[in-house]
Design a protein around this motif. Structure first.
Motif, short mmCIF file in Angstrom:
data_model
loop_
_atom_site.label_atom_id
_atom_site.label_comp_id
_atom_site.label_asym_id
_atom_site.label_seq_id
_atom_site.Cartn_x
_atom_site.Cartn_y
_atom_site.Cartn_z
N UNK A 177 -0.91 -11.27 7.13
CA UNK A 177 -1.78 -10.59 6.17
C UNK A 177 -2.89 -9.79 6.87
N UNK A 200 -5.76 -1.32 6.38
CA UNK A 200 -5.39 -2.69 6.03
C UNK A 200 -5.64 -2.92 4.54
N UNK A 201 -6.80 -2.42 4.06
CA UNK A 201 -7.13 -2.64 2.64
C UNK A 201 -6.11 -1.91 1.77
N UNK A 202 -5.61 -0.79 2.25
CA UNK A 202 -4.61 -0.05 1.49
C UNK A 202 -3.29 -0.84 1.41
N UNK A 205 -3.05 -4.07 1.59
CA UNK A 205 -3.28 -5.23 0.72
C UNK A 205 -3.32 -4.83 -0.74
N UNK A 206 -3.65 -3.60 -0.98
CA UNK A 206 -3.75 -3.11 -2.35
C UNK A 206 -2.36 -2.72 -2.88
#
Lengths: 397, 213
Positions: free
Chosen positions: B54, B79-81, B83-84
């Motif tokens: 993750x 990374x946030x993209x 996870x989204x």
């Protein structure tokens, strides 16, 4: 659908004890007010001391002389400008041009002929036309011409009207004076010649009795003793007669400016330094306030770090979070700057109205650059907040 | 999306574990739609593996590649993209906003990239038996309830890979089965990979591949 910050807002623990936030708001307000007021006053001084001079085409024309001291008294060579002096002055970057005021080197008498029982010894000077504020087309002379055009100082004319009644002479208007032919008699080298002089214009700038240059050249050669041409006075053309570097140069050379405006110039340097100092102080207060606010933001982020970390884990972008966290403070920042701008406007209006009696050189509204600075300050505050939050979020992960 | 791991080993593990492990130190590729079961006894690095996949931790040697892009080189923004849009997770320790209500917790995730409409929250929580808890503060819910909230939250976004780290540790078999059923449905809907790490085998997860960590 755009991502909403609303469900996120409660996750930011701003805390109830937010004294640092309020201190920073107040500090920011004071700092911005100081800065804006200083800039506005700086501009005011600039404008007030620039206007009202005898200017032509955006230039100041002032005459300078060498200061006659006890040491140089009676030694004309030390009180006159040599060609070297003139060349040196010409090279100064803040001067556009220099011209000497050349004087007669022979005896000149003026009488009013039969119209007025008035006669006096006189001096004549000549100056480059470009330096004279009023040059009518008739201000020319050809060899052999018996009519001599004269440009007379307005101040001299005023003085005549002051002493005329005491001398049983009539006071005259400028129009009448222009119509009176006077007799100019030049004497020297065993020769004497009379010319019919006529005042063709009055000058507010040059305190002298001016005749065309070629006349004076001819007359000096004809009636005077030939010697090195040296001028007692120089006329200088400059963008700003109050410019600090010009005044410094004149001080250093011990030259004297025959106008009161450089006294203003000296004050201008002082006043502008005071306001520059205040402005810098204001900027420091702004920086301090921003730093204080950054402590507050760090505190908020430290308190909410678990929540923010989880938001990042869930896929919230650090850029988006930073933008939205810093955006929360936009209204309050705009409010602070608008209040400071309003107070600056009020102060400027009061200065203009009560201290300057609505002088036309100044506008009642703040200068546009003050508004630009205000907007830039809002931008700066938001940008520093954004950067700070983003850096802190990156550290959280 | 394809997930590959190459010679992956936590920096704090002895190399010897690669001799017995079917994952550590191996080259593996997981394709779309794969249902991966990872059986991992305590201390074998199960949570480490899920955290690595993750992008929460980087203290490993080897590489993790999403469609040939090295996860270790992702910026926080990228990374946030992921996870989204691509990777969803059920943490072992759940990680909910305790002061927010159940609905708020779920909505925070849903609005990030709405795969389902808000009504789906009511439907899913209803199916898992926590429908009545929607307006309760998360902190007041039991651990079992929180586990189901975390499961529903992981299903509200689009994903290519669903990472599960002991998602049923506090659920009885009946509730676990219901939750598994929902997750399988949602994974099929997206043709997604499930990587399910648990202490032991679970009968109601129809894995396509089984690994021992």
């Amino acid at each position: 659908m755009a991502l909403s910050f609303k469900p996120i807002r409660p996750l930011l623990q701003t805390g109830t004890n937010s004294w640092s936030r309020w201190f920073s708001y107040i500090g920011l307000g004071i700092g911005v007010l100081l800065l804006l007021c200083s800039v506005q006053m700086y501009i005011n001084i600039q404008r007030l001391l620039k206007e009202g001079n005898i200017r032509k085409d955006g230039y100041d024309f002032v005459s300078i002389t060498k200061t006659v001291t006890n040491a140089t008294m009676g030694r004309p060579e030390q009180n006159l400008f040599t060609q070297t002096d003139i060349e040196e002055i010409k090279t100064q970057p803040f001067l556009e041009d220099v011209a000497p005021l050349l004087a007669n080197q022979f005896r000149v008498k003026l009488s009013a002929g039969e119209v007025l029982p008035f006669s006096t010894d006189l001096f004549l000077e000549s100056l480059d036309d470009a330096f004279i504020d009023t040059v009518p087309p008739s201000f020319t002379w050809q060899p052999g011409q018996m009519n001599l055009p004269i440009i007379l100082s307005s101040d001299f004319f005023e003085i005549y009207n002051v002493f005329a009644p005491g001398q049983d002479l009539p006071q005259v208007s400028k129009e009448t004076a222009s119509g009176i032919p006077v007799v100019i008699t030049c004497e020297g080298n065993g020769q004497q010649q009379s010319f019919s002089g006529r005042i063709v214009a009055f000058s507010d700038r040059v305190n002298s009795v001016l005749v065309p240059i070629n006349f004076l050249d001819w007359a000096n050669k004809t009636f005077g003793t030939p010697k090195q041409l040296e001028a007692a006075r120089l006329f200088i053309k400059t963008k700003d007669a109050n410019a600090p570097d010009l005044i410094q140069f004149l001080d250093q050379k011990n030259y004297k400016v025959n106008r009161d405006k450089t006294i203003l110039g000296r004050n201008k340097i002082l006043i502008q330094s005071i306001f520059s100092g205040l402005g810098i102080f204001g900027l420091l207060v702004v920086i301090l306030a921003l730093m204080l606010f950054s402590f507050y933001l760090q505190l908020v982020i430290a308190r909410s770090k678990d929540n923010l970390r989880l938001l990042l884990m869930l896929g919230y972008s650090p850029g988006w979070l930073s933008t939205n966290v810093s955006r929360r403070f936009i209204p309050v920042y705009i409010m602070i700057v608008i209040v400071a701008l309003g107070l600056t406007q009020l102060m400027h209006w009061a200065f203009h109205h009560y201290a300057m009696y609505d002088r036309p050189e100044l506008s009642s509204f703040v200068h546009w650059s003050v508004v630009v600075i205000a907007v830039a300050l809002i931008g700066l505050s938001l940008f520093t907040n954004y950067r700070l939050v983003k850096n802190l979020l990156y550290k959280l992960h | 999306m394809q997930l590959s791991i190459r010679q992956l080993l936590p920096t704090y593990f002895d190399k010897k574990v690669t001799e017995t492990s079917e994952i550590w130190g191996k080259d593996l590729v997981f394709n779309k739609g794969d249902l991966i079961k990872i059986v991992a006894p305590s201390g074998s690095g199960k949570s480490s593996l899920i955290n690595f996949l993750y992008g929460l931790r980087t203290d490993y040697n080897g590489n993790i590649l999403y469609d040939d892009k090295d996860l270790g080189k992702f910026s926080l923004e990228i990374l946030s993209k992921y996870r989204k849009d691509h990777i969803s997770i059920v943490f072992q320790d759940l990680r909910l906003f305790e002061d927010q209500t159940v609905r708020e917790n779920l909505e925070i995730k849903r609005q990030l990239n709405p795969y389902h409409p808000p009504e789906k929250i009511t439907e899913m929580t209803g199916r898992l038996g926590i429908g009545s808890k929607l307006e309760s503060r998360c902190g007041t819910c039991s651990y079992g309830e929180q586990q189901r909230i975390a499961i529903v939250r992981s299903l509200l976004q689009p994903f290519d890979i669903l990472l599960l780290d002991e998602p049923f540790s506090h659920l009885d078999n009946k509730n676990s089965e219901k939750a598994m059923e929902l997750m399988l449905e949602e994974a099929r809907l997206r043709n997604a990979t499930i990587i399910f790490a648990d202490l032991e085998r679970i009968d109601y997860f129809p894995f396509t591949r089984l690994y021992h960590l």
